[in-house]
Design a protein around this motif. Structure first.
Motif, PDB file in Angstrom:
ATOM      1  N   VAL A 282       1.489   6.941  -6.550  1.00 39.78           N
ATOM      2  CA  VAL A 282       0.403   7.898  -6.784  1.00 39.78           C
ATOM      3  C   VAL A 282       0.895   9.325  -6.559  1.00 39.78           C
ATOM      4  N   ARG A 283       1.670   9.531  -5.497  1.00 42.41           N
ATOM      5  CA  ARG A 283       2.215  10.864  -5.235  1.00 42.41           C
ATOM      6  C   ARG A 283       3.174  11.295  -6.326  1.00 42.41           C
ATOM      7  N   GLY A 284       3.873  10.323  -6.899  1.00 41.95           N
ATOM      8  CA  GLY A 284       4.763  10.646  -8.008  1.00 41.95           C
ATOM      9  C   GLY A 284       4.010  11.181  -9.207  1.00 41.95           C
TER      10      GLY A 284
ATOM     11  N   LYS B 104       0.832  -1.203   0.000  1.00 41.32           N
ATOM     12  CA  LYS B 104       0.000   0.000   0.000  1.00 41.32           C
ATOM     13  C   LYS B 104       0.868   1.255   0.000  1.00 41.32           C
ATOM     14  N   PHE B 105       1.921   1.272   0.832  1.00 38.74           N
ATOM     15  CA  PHE B 105       2.812   2.438   0.885  1.00 38.74           C
ATOM     16  C   PHE B 105       3.524   2.648  -0.450  1.00 38.74           C
ATOM     17  N   GLN B 106       3.886   1.561  -1.127  1.00 36.40           N
ATOM     18  CA  GLN B 106       4.523   1.682  -2.442  1.00 36.40           C
ATOM     19  C   GLN B 106       3.535   2.243  -3.463  1.00 36.40           C
ATOM     20  N   PHE B 107       2.297   1.802  -3.374  1.00 37.48           N
ATOM     21  CA  PHE B 107       1.262   2.312  -4.273  1.00 37.48           C
ATOM     22  C   PHE B 107       1.041   3.809  -4.054  1.00 37.48           C
TER      23      PHE B 107
END
Length: 679
Positions: free
Chosen positions: A208-210, A201-204
């Motif tokens: 998304v923030r990228g 989830k944190f990688q996703f």
């Protein structure tokens, strides 16, 4: 439509339960909510809620445990890992074996495997119910950390034990080796699923923030969905969904501490959002529990083959056996650990502390949901023996444990003078810091920031007043009533002096005397005064609804007051201001160490009254020009608080733990203030 009205009624009942708790604080909110749930079930509203245990666990228990994992003290969890595991694993399995045999011996009509299933459903303590204790019972911090840590983990061991007991009952076969291996796979697998999915989830979110998606609402929605998705994924993989969401909650707490402006903003929104979600879900858990009790009781009470008196005795004996076993386990471990470490200089484990820990093992929604998941039929097509009786006994034990925690536990916890002393010390430290800030802000007043600084100082006085009154409902003592009546006497005396000096008119004296008479009546006849006030406001509200034009005309009259009327209002403000100054001076001259708890809150209260009079008297041109100036002063006050905390910590006046807690609260307040400024 009936179901919508039913859900709406549950939400209204949550509000009513918290309202009732203000009037009867000695009764815990969960117990009030269970009672309201029973009343709702008995109402002829045409809607009936059939509890699906699996749906109940994913809808209520998963998000609540996820939030508990987020806010649990991680250091305390690690420090108490051995006693927590012994309670969450060892005591659960001991309960299944010992209470299972005890139930089978006492009620032979319940087969041994079914008795093990009942014991397994009773083994876990309820994290939601345990959490509700902390708000009203001042248990020692170590016990509270131990209970919270136990409740986070023991659901998994209890549910796994229950599943194997049910499988043995339904199929007639059981393997200890297979059961032990399956438990390890389910428990470790649940933790791994929670950790892996949280990492994904944190990688996703990083991806998304990228893409430039920094919307807090979007990120908050994902966080709300997280416990449900992780629980369902873990259950789909046949591992513990409970441990998966707890592990995910712990990981999210660590992630939330990163120094990232966007993360800080999300934390502020997250805390507010989850506080509402948890408040509603906690209430719904116990209300739904209450709605199930009448239908469960009806079957057993009228047709179980066992007399009602016997069933009641069984419930009481099983409850007593659970408490006794828990006490022997806890006290025995503490004694063993004490002698194992050869702590001759360290004080032996207190007998009363073990009793507090034993009585705090509250059963709740998980127990009921587990018991309700007992199948109706065995593999051979026969009915599951004494299913209704087992569910009724489980419900009875839940009620007994809540009653004990509500009425017996507070009596024992209240005598913990050291803990009460720590609470008073913490409150005194907070008040001292806030007073230092008020003095510091007063020294920083300039003509340009005077209005904004006085507004912020008033906020600090309000915080001091709340701390002095305490978090629970404030009940006026006889000494406080006598002092307030004495203050009214001072006001009358000062009013007469001002009248003799021709500083106020006879008309002002008449009006203010009627106000003092109402205050005096309210103190002497508090109940009657409340009834009169209620009817007065009800009458005014009715007039407003029936004749809104009259209310608007009255407003216009106030706004378009004549010079004579404005002079009369100013004269009353002058009298009030002079009285408040006199009261503060006299109270300050009387305060000492013996009466500080009585006089201190009264001084703060009248300083707040004086601030309000100053605001009424303030001209529009003197008011703060913008909220930005107020925010600047608020941030200055927060920095003064931080400096005071550091100074008191360095001087040894407060402990490291208290300093850390105060700083955490201050950081949240500062973040909120910055958010308000940026909005």
């Amino acid at each position: 439509m009936e179901m919508f009205l039913f859900v709406l009624l549950l939400l209204v009942a949550i509000f009513i339960s918290n309202l009732l708790n203000r009037f009867i604080p000695f009764v815990s909110v969960p117990l009030i909510q269970i009672g309201l749930g029973i009343l709702i079930a008995l109402l002829p509203i045409g809607a009936e809620l059939k509890l699906n245990p699996e749906l109940f666990l994913v809808m209520f228990i998963a998000p609540l445990l996820f939030n508990d994992g987020k806010r649990t003290d991680k250091k305390a969890l690690w420090r108490l890992r051995t006693p927590i595991l012994l309670l969450a694993l060892g005591l659960v399995f001991a309960t299944v074996l010992i209470i299972g045999y005890f139930v089978n011996w006492m009620i032979p009509s319940i087969p041994l495997a079914a008795a093990f299933a009942l014991a397994a459903s009773l083994a876990p303590t309820d994290a939601v119910a345990v959490g509700s204790l902390s708000g009203r019972i001042h248990l020692p911090k170590r016990i509270m950390n131990l209970l919270e840590g136990e409740a986070l983990i023991n659901d998994a061991s209890g549910l796994v034990s229950f599943q194997f007991a049910i499988a043995a009952m339904v199929t007639g076969t059981f393997s200890l080796l297979n059961a032990s291996w399956s438990f390890l796979v389910i428990a470790i697998g649940g933790v791994l699923v929670g950790l892996i999915l949280s990492f994904l989830k944190f990688q996703f979110l990083k991806w998304v923030r990228g893409l430039g998606m920094e919307d807090v609402t979007f990120h908050m929605l994902i966080q709300i969905l997280t416990p449900f998705l992780i629980y369902l994924a873990a259950e789909e993989l046949h591992v513990s969904g409970i441990l998966a969401v707890v592990a995910a909650g712990v990981v999210h707490a660590v992630e939330g501490k990163k120094m990232d402006p966007q993360q800080v903003k999300l934390n502020v929104v997250s805390k507010s959002t989850w506080s509402v979600i948890v408040f509603v879900l906690n209430g719904l858990v116990f209300l739904i529990l209450g709605t199930q009790l009448p239908s469960i009781a009806e079957v057993v009470w009228h047709d179980s083959g066992i007399s009602n008196t016997q069933v009641t005795i069984y419930i009481l004996l099983i409850t007593a056996a659970l408490i006794l076993l828990r006490f022997i386990w806890v006290f025995g471990f503490w004694q063993f650990d004490h002698f194992r470490k050869n702590n001759k200089t360290k004080q032996k484990p207190a007998f009363r502390t073990a009793i507090l820990t034993s009585l705090s093992g509250v059963r709740g929604a998980v127990t009921l949901a587990t018991a309700l998941s007992i199948p109706f039929f065995l593999d051979n097509g026969a009915l599951f023996p004494q299913r209704d009786l087992i569910i009724f006994i489980a419900s009875g034990v839940i009620l007994c444990s809540l009653l004990i925690a509500t009425f017996i536990l507070p009596i024992l916890a209240r005598s913990n003078e050291a803990d009460v002393g720590n609470i008073r010390l913490e409150r005194a430290v907070k008040i001292k810091i806030l007073r230092n800030v008020i003095r510091g802000l007063h020294e920083q007043i300039t003509p340009e920031n005077k209005a904004a600084t006085e507004q912020v100082m008033q906020q600090y006085r309000g915080r001091i007043h709340d701390l002095q009154q305490g978090n629970s409902g404030h009940k006026m003592s006889a000494d406080e009533k006598a002092k307030r009546l004495e203050i009214i006497g001072w006001e009358r005396e000062n009013m007469q002096k001002l009248r003799d000096a021709d500083q106020i008119s006879a008309n002002t004296v008449y009006r203010y005397e009627s106000f003092l008479g109402m205050m005096e009546s309210a103190l002497k006849q508090k109940f009657l005064a409340r009834i009169k006030t209620f009817f007065m406001f009800a009458r005014r509200a009715l007039k407003l609804l029936l004749h809104p034009k009259k209310f608007k005309n009255a407003q216009l009259k106030v706004e378009n007051a004549t010079e004579k009327q404005k002079a009369a209002f100013a004269e009353i403000r002058f009298l009030r201001e002079e009285n408040e100054k006199l009261i503060i001076r006299r109270l300050k001259s009387q305060i000492n160490e013996e009466n500080a708890d009585l006089i201190g809150p009264l001084i703060t209260e009248h300083k707040m009254f004086l601030d309000r009079i100053g605001e009424e008297r303030m001209r529009p041109s003197d008011r703060p020009k913008s909220n930005q100036k107020v925010r600047e002063i608020e941030l200055m006050g927060i920095q003064m608080e931080r400096d005071n905390i550091q100074s008191m910590f360095e001087s040894g006046s407060i402990s490291r733990d208290l300093a850390r807690d105060l700083r955490q609260n201050l950081n949240m307040l500062e973040t909120y203030t910055i958010e308000e400024e940026m909005a």
